[in-house]
Scaffold this active site. Structure first.
Site, PDB file in Angstrom:
ATOM      1  CB  SER A  22       9.650  14.549 -19.835  1.00  0.00           C
ATOM      2  OG  SER A  22       8.969  13.310 -19.310  1.00  0.00           O
ATOM      3  CG  HIS A  47      11.001  11.357 -22.478  1.00  0.00           C
ATOM      4  ND1 HIS A  47      12.168  10.666 -22.527  1.00  0.00           N
ATOM      5  CD2 HIS A  47      10.200  11.016 -21.330  1.00  0.00           C
ATOM      6  CE1 HIS A  47      12.024   9.751 -21.463  1.00  0.00           C
ATOM      7  NE2 HIS A  47      11.032   9.657 -20.848  1.00  0.00           N
ATOM      8  CG  ASP A  49       7.778   9.759 -19.074  1.00  0.00           C
ATOM      9  OD1 ASP A  49       8.902   9.055 -19.118  1.00  0.00           O
ATOM     10  OD2 ASP A  49       7.875  10.793 -18.744  1.00  0.00           O
ATOM     11  CG  MET A  51       4.378   6.051 -16.121  1.00  0.00           C
ATOM     12  SD  MET A  51       4.427   6.965 -14.708  1.00  0.00           S
ATOM     13  CE  MET A  51       5.417   8.416 -15.281  1.00  0.00           C
ATOM     14  CG  HIS A  79      10.842   6.177 -20.326  1.00  0.00           C
ATOM     15  ND1 HIS A  79      11.250   6.935 -19.335  1.00  0.00           N
ATOM     16  CD2 HIS A  79      11.290   5.109 -19.722  1.00  0.00           C
ATOM     17  CE1 HIS A  79      11.639   6.551 -18.149  1.00  0.00           C
ATOM     18  NE2 HIS A  79      11.798   5.021 -18.579  1.00  0.00           N
ATOM     19  CG  MET A  81       9.089   4.159 -16.900  1.00  0.00           C
ATOM     20  SD  MET A  81       8.766   5.647 -16.302  1.00  0.00           S
ATOM     21  CE  MET A  81       7.855   6.467 -17.637  1.00  0.00           C
ATOM     22  CG  MET A 150      15.328   5.542 -15.253  1.00  0.00           C
ATOM     23  SD  MET A 150      14.438   6.759 -16.234  1.00  0.00           S
ATOM     24  CE  MET A 150      13.457   7.616 -15.016  1.00  0.00           C
ATOM     25  CG  ASP A 188      13.270  10.330 -17.813  1.00  0.00           C
ATOM     26  OD1 ASP A 188      13.194  11.520 -17.643  1.00  0.00           O
ATOM     27  OD2 ASP A 188      12.664   9.373 -18.306  1.00  0.00           O
TER      28      ASP A 188
HETATM   29  C1  DX5 Z   1       9.849   9.725 -14.510  1.00  0.00           C
HETATM   30  C2  DX5 Z   1       9.691  10.048 -15.955  1.00  0.00           C
HETATM   31  C3  DX5 Z   1      10.270  11.054 -16.596  1.00  0.00           C
HETATM   32  C4  DX5 Z   1       9.914  12.764 -15.858  1.00  0.00           C
HETATM   33  C5  DX5 Z   1      10.851  13.468 -15.711  1.00  0.00           C
HETATM   34  O1  DX5 Z   1       9.577   8.499 -14.411  1.00  0.00           O
HETATM   35  O2  DX5 Z   1      10.389   9.154 -16.767  1.00  0.00           O
HETATM   36  O3  DX5 Z   1      10.563  11.406 -17.755  1.00  0.00           O
HETATM   37  O4  DX5 Z   1       8.837  13.064 -16.825  1.00  0.00           O
HETATM   38  O5  DX5 Z   1      10.236  14.311 -15.186  1.00  0.00           O
HETATM   39  P1  DX5 Z   1      11.076  15.641 -14.460  1.00  0.00           P
HETATM   40  O6  DX5 Z   1      12.230  16.424 -15.684  1.00  0.00           O
HETATM   41  O7  DX5 Z   1      10.285  16.857 -13.688  1.00  0.00           O
HETATM   42  O8  DX5 Z   1      12.010  15.001 -13.505  1.00  0.00           O
HETATM   43 ZN    ZN Z   2      10.814   9.374 -19.088  1.00  0.00          ZN
END
Ligand code: DX5
Ligand code: ZN
Length: 235
Positions: A22, A47, A49, A51, A79, A81, A150, A188
């Site tokens: 990630s 991965h 993210d 947002m 991913h 969000m 999640m 995740d």
């Molecule tokens: C959180 C993200 C994750 C995040 C995980 O909302 O979707 O992918 O990067 O980070 P760690 O492994 O530090 O919990």
């Molecule tokens: Zn994520």
């Protein structure tokens, strides 16, 4: 159509679990170098993210980042969000995402969007928050290539793994075994040396890990630690 199409791995039932680095957990000023280090450490996916500051409080990564990381040569799981993910899937497919994952909680017509994601040329992923029951996705499972459970509330790296999600991972694995055994079950949030064995024992097949991979400064050692901690939990 999609530049990463040919680099996607076949769904691999021999080498489970797979590791998805990630990139939120990496130094954002050195994302490319971090992705190369993750690749060289043998991760299976990046991965990414995304947002929007609405579906989650934080803001992160857009399609330009995906495009820039394409030539690292590791398939990317995006991913999303974001609210109204239907507005954004195509730009991430065009940018080279192998998988585009959106949240059930963020859209009204998830089945339509799963179909549309596949039609655009990516594999389709569906994510659910810790508070969403897995039974809410039962009718969608045949349309997914990846189900993301999640294990923290989405929005930030470095949070604590929510152990009460473990029974839901088990239930999701059971449902997928019947409805769609080829689909990946990704977890995740808070995946670390301390939590990985339980996540794998519950049935997850892809482990997204951010801070546990990148905070030590030695990604290869961190990958080895995750792999060794879950060895034997699953065939
Ligand atoms: C959180 C993200 C994750 C995040 C995980 O909302 O979707 O992918 O990067 O980070 P760690 O492994 O530090 O919990
Ligand atoms: Zn994520």
């Amino acid at each position: 159509m999609v530049s990463s199409m040919n680099s996607r791995p076949a769904h691999d039932t021999e080498r489970r679990p797979l590791i998805a680095a990630s990139m939120l957990g990496a130094d954002h000023g050195r994302l490319y170098e971090a992705a190369v280090a993750a690749r060289d450490a043998g991760v299976d996916f990046l991965h990414i993210d995304v947002m929007d500051g609405r579906f989650v409080p934080n803001i992160a990564f857009g399609p330009g980042v995906v495009r820039s990381l394409n030539d690292v040569g590791v398939p990317m799981i995006v991913h999303l969000m974001v609210d109204e993910p239907e507005r954004h899937v195509s730009s991430f497919v065009d940018a080279g995402a192998a998988y585009v994952t959106f949240h059930l909680e963020a859209t009204r017509h998830p089945h339509r969007l799963l179909q549309e994601t596949r039609r655009l040329g990516a594999r389709a992923g569906l994510a659910i928050n810790p508070g969403t029951p897995v039974d809410a996705v039962t009718e969608l499972l045949s349309a997914v290539d990846l189900l993301l459970i999640m294990t923290v509330n989405p929005g930030f790296g470095g949070q604590k793994f929510i152990r009460s999600v473990l029974p839901k991972i088990r239930r999701a694995a059971e449902l997928l075994a019947t409805a769609n055994p080829q689909a990946f079950l990704e977890v995740d949030g808070g995946i670390s040396a301390e939590t990985v064995a339980d996540a794998v024992a519950a049935g997850s097949t892809v482990l997204a890990a951010g801070s546990s991979l990148f905070s030590s400064g030695d990604v290869a050692a961190a990958v080895d630690t995750l792999r060794s901690r879950c060895a034997g939990e699953r065939g």
